[in-house]
Design a protein around this motif. Structure first.
Motif, PDB file in Angstrom:
ATOM      1  N   GLU A 191       0.831  -1.214   0.000  1.00  0.00           N
ATOM      2  CA  GLU A 191       0.000   0.000   0.000  1.00  0.00           C
ATOM      3  C   GLU A 191       0.862   1.259   0.000  1.00  0.00           C
ATOM      4  O   GLU A 191       0.518   2.255  -0.631  1.00  0.00           O
ATOM      5  N   LYS A 192       1.984   1.222   0.707  1.00  0.00           N
ATOM      6  CA  LYS A 192       2.857   2.392   0.813  1.00  0.00           C
ATOM      7  C   LYS A 192       3.753   2.573  -0.414  1.00  0.00           C
ATOM      8  O   LYS A 192       4.152   3.691  -0.733  1.00  0.00           O
ATOM      9  N   LEU A 193       4.096   1.500  -1.065  1.00  0.00           N
ATOM     10  CA  LEU A 193       5.113   1.502  -2.115  1.00  0.00           C
ATOM     11  C   LEU A 193       4.911   2.538  -3.228  1.00  0.00           C
ATOM     12  O   LEU A 193       5.868   3.215  -3.604  1.00  0.00           O
ATOM     13  N   PRO A 194       3.703   2.712  -3.766  1.00  0.00           N
ATOM     14  CA  PRO A 194       3.556   3.657  -4.887  1.00  0.00           C
ATOM     15  C   PRO A 194       3.950   5.099  -4.577  1.00  0.00           C
ATOM     16  O   PRO A 194       4.403   5.825  -5.471  1.00  0.00           O
ATOM     17  N   THR A 195       3.800   5.522  -3.330  1.00  0.00           N
ATOM     18  CA  THR A 195       4.108   6.917  -2.994  1.00  0.00           C
ATOM     19  C   THR A 195       5.337   7.053  -2.097  1.00  0.00           C
ATOM     20  O   THR A 195       5.672   8.161  -1.688  1.00  0.00           O
ATOM     21  N   TRP A 196       5.991   5.940  -1.805  1.00  0.00           N
ATOM     22  CA  TRP A 196       7.132   5.946  -0.895  1.00  0.00           C
ATOM     23  C   TRP A 196       8.370   6.466  -1.613  1.00  0.00           C
ATOM     24  O   TRP A 196       8.663   6.061  -2.725  1.00  0.00           O
ATOM     25  N   PRO A 197       9.148   7.365  -0.991  1.00  0.00           N
ATOM     26  CA  PRO A 197      10.360   7.882  -1.633  1.00  0.00           C
ATOM     27  C   PRO A 197      11.425   6.786  -1.790  1.00  0.00           C
ATOM     28  O   PRO A 197      11.635   5.974  -0.882  1.00  0.00           O
ATOM     29  N   ASN A 198      12.070   6.756  -2.934  1.00  0.00           N
ATOM     30  CA  ASN A 198      13.123   5.767  -3.191  1.00  0.00           C
ATOM     31  C   ASN A 198      14.246   5.840  -2.166  1.00  0.00           C
ATOM     32  O   ASN A 198      14.853   4.833  -1.830  1.00  0.00           O
TER      33      ASN A 198
END
Length: 67
Positions: free
Chosen positions: A38-45
């Motif tokens: 759920e977090k991955l799409p908006t999580w900073p690299n």
């Protein structure tokens, strides 16, 4: 285990390793995976390591060691 191809086998190993690591660190693997996806799409690299299946206190200790 039959996976259909070597490439698929490598993917299965990666997923099983993450789920096993979550379990060994006292996390519910299904809950951890759901939360991470759920977090991955908006999580900073630059902070992707924070999504790894370690308990929060372990992540803090690792961050202190790395500076």
């Amino acid at each position: 285990m039959f996976t259909g191809s070597e490439r698929a086998g490598k993917r299965v190993v990666a997923i099983q390793t993450l789920l096993g690591t979550a379990k060994l660190n006292g996390l519910n693997p299904a809950e951890w995976l759901t939360d991470a996806l759920e977090k991955l799409p908006t999580w900073p690299n630059s902070r992707i390591d924070e999504l790894l299946p370690f308990a929060p206190e372990d992540i803090e200790a690792l961050m202190k060691e790395c500076g």
